[in-house]
Design a protein around this motif. Structure first.
Motif, PDB file in Angstrom:
ATOM      1  N   ASP A  37      68.466  44.796  19.066  1.00 32.22           N
ATOM      2  CA  ASP A  37      67.808  46.033  19.653  1.00 32.22           C
ATOM      3  C   ASP A  37      67.735  45.629  21.289  1.00 32.22           C
ATOM      4  N   PRO A  38      68.565  45.555  22.493  1.00 32.08           N
ATOM      5  CA  PRO A  38      68.852  45.348  24.111  1.00 32.08           C
ATOM      6  C   PRO A  38      67.822  46.649  24.186  1.00 32.08           C
ATOM      7  N   ASP A  39      67.675  47.522  23.716  1.00 26.94           N
ATOM      8  CA  ASP A  39      66.558  48.423  24.367  1.00 26.94           C
ATOM      9  C   ASP A  39      65.514  48.461  24.383  1.00 26.94           C
ATOM     10  N   ALA A  40      65.152  47.783  22.849  1.00 26.20           N
ATOM     11  CA  ALA A  40      63.827  47.960  22.424  1.00 26.20           C
ATOM     12  C   ALA A  40      63.167  46.480  23.208  1.00 26.20           C
ATOM     13  N   SER A  53      71.033  49.526  31.780  1.00 26.19           N
ATOM     14  CA  SER A  53      71.887  49.316  31.343  1.00 26.19           C
ATOM     15  C   SER A  53      72.680  48.767  31.489  1.00 26.19           C
ATOM     16  N   ALA A  54      72.786  48.112  32.933  1.00 23.97           N
ATOM     17  CA  ALA A  54      73.823  46.970  33.367  1.00 23.97           C
ATOM     18  C   ALA A  54      73.909  45.927  32.671  1.00 23.97           C
ATOM     19  N   ILE A  55      72.571  45.292  32.027  1.00 25.42           N
ATOM     20  CA  ILE A  55      71.888  44.253  31.028  1.00 25.42           C
ATOM     21  C   ILE A  55      72.602  44.330  29.921  1.00 25.42           C
ATOM     22  N   ARG A  56      72.043  45.827  29.089  1.00 27.94           N
ATOM     23  CA  ARG A  56      72.975  45.773  27.759  1.00 27.94           C
ATOM     24  C   ARG A  56      74.263  46.496  27.569  1.00 27.94           C
ATOM     25  N   ASP A  57      75.068  46.586  28.575  1.00 26.91           N
ATOM     26  CA  ASP A  57      76.404  46.760  28.760  1.00 26.91           C
ATOM     27  C   ASP A  57      77.252  45.564  29.028  1.00 26.91           C
ATOM     28  N   ASN A  58      76.852  44.289  29.583  1.00 28.69           N
ATOM     29  CA  ASN A  58      76.900  43.165  30.110  1.00 28.69           C
ATOM     30  C   ASN A  58      77.924  43.572  31.377  1.00 28.69           C
ATOM     31  N   ASP A  59      77.132  44.112  31.977  1.00 31.32           N
ATOM     32  CA  ASP A  59      78.314  44.628  33.866  1.00 31.32           C
ATOM     33  C   ASP A  59      77.992  43.580  34.533  1.00 31.32           C
ATOM     34  N   ILE A  60      78.497  42.183  34.383  1.00 33.60           N
ATOM     35  CA  ILE A  60      78.596  41.455  35.340  1.00 33.60           C
ATOM     36  C   ILE A  60      78.142  41.874  36.487  1.00 33.60           C
ATOM     37  N   GLY A  61      78.940  42.350  37.249  1.00 32.96           N
ATOM     38  CA  GLY A  61      79.678  42.583  38.701  1.00 32.96           C
ATOM     39  C   GLY A  61      77.984  43.312  39.079  1.00 32.96           C
ATOM     40  N   ALA A  62      77.699  44.270  37.870  1.00 29.32           N
ATOM     41  CA  ALA A  62      76.534  45.399  38.924  1.00 29.32           C
ATOM     42  C   ALA A  62      75.056  44.110  38.517  1.00 29.32           C
ATOM     43  N   MET A  63      75.378  43.271  37.724  1.00 29.92           N
ATOM     44  CA  MET A  63      73.907  42.761  37.485  1.00 29.92           C
ATOM     45  C   MET A  63      74.004  40.933  38.821  1.00 29.92           C
ATOM     46  N   TYR A  64      75.898  40.873  39.261  1.00 29.77           N
ATOM     47  CA  TYR A  64      75.730  40.506  40.440  1.00 29.77           C
ATOM     48  C   TYR A  64      75.071  41.199  41.247  1.00 29.77           C
ATOM     49  N   LEU A  65      75.585  42.354  42.220  1.00 30.03           N
ATOM     50  CA  LEU A  65      75.344  43.401  42.766  1.00 30.03           C
ATOM     51  C   LEU A  65      73.865  43.121  42.567  1.00 30.03           C
ATOM     52  N   ALA A  66      72.717  43.435  41.924  1.00 25.95           N
ATOM     53  CA  ALA A  66      72.183  43.594  42.366  1.00 25.95           C
ATOM     54  C   ALA A  66      70.908  42.395  42.047  1.00 25.95           C
ATOM     55  N   GLY A  67      71.385  41.283  42.188  1.00 25.18           N
ATOM     56  CA  GLY A  67      70.755  39.720  43.091  1.00 25.18           C
ATOM     57  C   GLY A  67      69.939  38.954  41.031  1.00 25.18           C
TER      58      GLY A  67
END
Length: 100
Positions: A37-40, A53-67
């Protein structure tokens, strides 16, 4: 000055995102708790919902841009068996966005 991140100094958000990725791939039970349960798992982490959400959804690009550290992103993909082609495409797409 060239940088992996949009910020010259990693932000508090980047710290927490890096911390989550490090913990789920380096602490014994954390990966199982995260997968269950990623949210928990992230409930008590002081991050905006969009970053969780970026972590939970594995949004690699968004995580990279967030640092998020690129080495932790790569380890995350390996740990969750995210195909390398998906990892690279996500990074390439945010790289193209930055060229405009």
């Amino acid at each position: 000055m060239a940088s992996n991140w949009r910020q010259l100094m990693p932000t508090t958000d980047a710290y927490w995102m890096n911390r989550i990725l490090f913990d789920i791939h380096h602490r014994d039970d954390d990966l199982h708790r995260y997968k269950r349960d990623p949210d928990a798992y992230m409930a008590d982490v002081p991050l905006a919902p969009s970053l969780k959400s970026a972590i939970r959804d594995n949004d690699i690009g968004a995580m990279y841009l967030a640092g998020v550290n690129p080495y932790l992103l790569r380890a995350h993909c390996l740990g969750l068996r995210i195909p390398e082609s998906v990892f690279l495409q996500s990074l390439r797409s945010v790289g193209r966005e930055g060229e405009h």
